[in-house]
Design a protein around this motif. Sequence first.
Motif, mmCIF file in Angstrom:
data_model
loop_
_atom_site.group_PDB
_atom_site.id
_atom_site.type_symbol
_atom_site.label_atom_id
_atom_site.label_comp_id
_atom_site.label_asym_id
_atom_site.label_seq_id
_atom_site.Cartn_x
_atom_site.Cartn_y
_atom_site.Cartn_z
ATOM 1 N N ASP A 247 -5.541 -5.246 2.025
ATOM 2 C CA ASP A 247 -5.360 -3.792 2.137
ATOM 3 C C ASP A 247 -4.975 -3.167 0.797
ATOM 4 O O ASP A 247 -5.476 -2.095 0.440
ATOM 5 C CB ASP A 247 -4.289 -3.467 3.183
ATOM 6 N N TRP A 248 -4.090 -3.839 0.034
ATOM 7 C CA TRP A 248 -3.661 -3.270 -1.238
ATOM 8 C C TRP A 248 -4.820 -3.211 -2.240
ATOM 9 O O TRP A 248 -4.890 -2.282 -3.062
ATOM 10 C CB TRP A 248 -2.486 -4.053 -1.826
ATOM 11 N N GLN A 249 -5.739 -4.164 -2.138
ATOM 12 C CA GLN A 249 -6.901 -4.151 -3.027
ATOM 13 C C GLN A 249 -7.837 -2.991 -2.680
ATOM 14 O O GLN A 249 -8.354 -2.308 -3.572
ATOM 15 C CB GLN A 249 -7.648 -5.482 -2.933
ATOM 16 N N ILE A 250 -8.044 -2.761 -1.399
ATOM 17 C CA ILE A 250 -8.899 -1.643 -0.976
ATOM 18 C C ILE A 250 -8.285 -0.322 -1.408
ATOM 19 O O ILE A 250 -8.972 0.557 -1.954
ATOM 20 C CB ILE A 250 -9.086 -1.676 0.556
ATOM 21 N N ASP A 251 -6.968 -0.161 -1.198
ATOM 22 C CA ASP A 251 -6.299 1.097 -1.552
ATOM 23 C C ASP A 251 -6.373 1.355 -3.057
ATOM 24 O O ASP A 251 -6.645 2.482 -3.493
ATOM 25 C CB ASP A 251 -4.839 1.060 -1.098
ATOM 26 N N LEU A 252 -6.114 0.304 -3.849
ATOM 27 C CA LEU A 252 -6.132 0.485 -5.302
ATOM 28 C C LEU A 252 -7.543 0.779 -5.790
ATOM 29 O O LEU A 252 -7.753 1.638 -6.657
ATOM 30 C CB LEU A 252 -5.582 -0.772 -5.990
ATOM 31 N N TYR A 253 -8.511 0.081 -5.225
ATOM 32 C CA TYR A 253 -9.892 0.316 -5.635
ATOM 33 C C TYR A 253 -10.317 1.749 -5.304
ATOM 34 O O TYR A 253 -10.923 2.439 -6.145
ATOM 35 C CB TYR A 253 -10.838 -0.679 -4.959
ATOM 36 N N ASP A 254 -10.022 2.201 -4.102
ATOM 37 C CA ASP A 254 -10.397 3.561 -3.704
ATOM 38 C C ASP A 254 -9.761 4.597 -4.619
ATOM 39 O O ASP A 254 -10.373 5.626 -4.942
ATOM 40 C CB ASP A 254 -9.980 3.823 -2.251
ATOM 41 N N LEU A 255 -8.525 4.339 -5.045
ATOM 42 C CA LEU A 255 -7.835 5.267 -5.936
ATOM 43 C C LEU A 255 -8.531 5.361 -7.290
ATOM 44 O O LEU A 255 -8.795 6.460 -7.798
ATOM 45 C CB LEU A 255 -6.381 4.820 -6.111
ATOM 46 N N VAL A 256 -8.828 4.213 -7.898
ATOM 47 C CA VAL A 256 -9.483 4.219 -9.212
ATOM 48 C C VAL A 256 -10.891 4.798 -9.100
ATOM 49 O O VAL A 256 -11.343 5.533 -9.984
ATOM 50 C CB VAL A 256 -9.506 2.799 -9.818
#
Length: 368
Positions: A247-256
């Motif tokens: 989940d943290w990878q998806i959230d960070l990717y979506d942000l960038v």
Amino acid sequence: MSEVYAARRERLRERCAAGGSATALVTRPANVRYLGGAAPRGAVLLLGTSEDLLLCGAPPSGEAGEGRPDEALRVVVLPRAGGDPAVAAADAAIAQGADSLAVEEHHLTVARHRAIGSVAPRLRLADLGCAVEQLRVIKDEEEISCLRIGAEIADQALGELLESILVGRTERHLALELERRLVDHGADGPAFATSVGTGPNSGRRTHRPTDRRVEEGDFLSVCLGATYRGYRCEIGRTFVIGTSPADWQIDLYDLVFAAQRAGREALAPGAAYRDVDRAARQVLDSAGHAEGLPPLTGHGVGLEIDEDPQLAPAAMGKLDACVPVTVEPGVHLPGRGGVRIDDTLVVRPEADGGPELLTITTKELLAL
């Protein structure tokens, strides 16, 4: 192309004349190539009063990475013990009757500047400044075509790597393979040292590949570029190794990704450099990532991989049409890894469809 090089030299000559200099000495390799078609190792270009000269310590090799000298230029190859081409150029300027010479003080060493002055004491030396770099900012369609082909090569190399088995391979091995694939597909060579970061190394700008091996669950960030006929492009992507990102990878990717999209959408003729940077940066700032962000969101590309304009918070100036730039925001979380997404685009007016995306590898978060 001879007419193109002649026109570029004429524009520089006009700038020199406006500053009171009859001749100019160009020593920065990218500037020499821009004005003369080729930049053999150590070569300099003299814009003379009666004739323009390309002075070299050895004959041009004719290799693709070096370019081909403009046929309208006389190439002067110094004797083996002929010394510094820049000093020889000052002598040639005097022989042509010049009393002043504009030089690239930001590129010349102090010792080289003194040598020119001692050999030609009656020649008034002035600073050419970054006049050639300023001419290089806006690209013609031939230059953009070279960048476009370089981007296609980089996309091909990256796409092929993604189809191979990655788990267990080292960052260093993957970087070397990417650079080999660039050459296989027709590049002069890599545009810069290829960066591959895995796990806690991912998302770091200018990361140097190590012997760390790719593991399941890693972020894998890759930044590479191809040089084609001297012109350099750049692409950066981040992927996840395994079947299901955390989940943290998806959230960070979506942000960038949102930050990168905001930066791309801000590219337009007349847009301030700092406003493009702000568009991307504020997305990351608002999510609490103000600390540790890269000093700039993007930069110009061309005969060098990092040239004007700089898309940074304090940058002064506005974009013009036909200016190729990168948009490359990223976030790195120490000890965990991060995301970087990097594209090369050409600024175009809205009537022409807006910014032209040169690097087209998918920006979807792929699980490899």
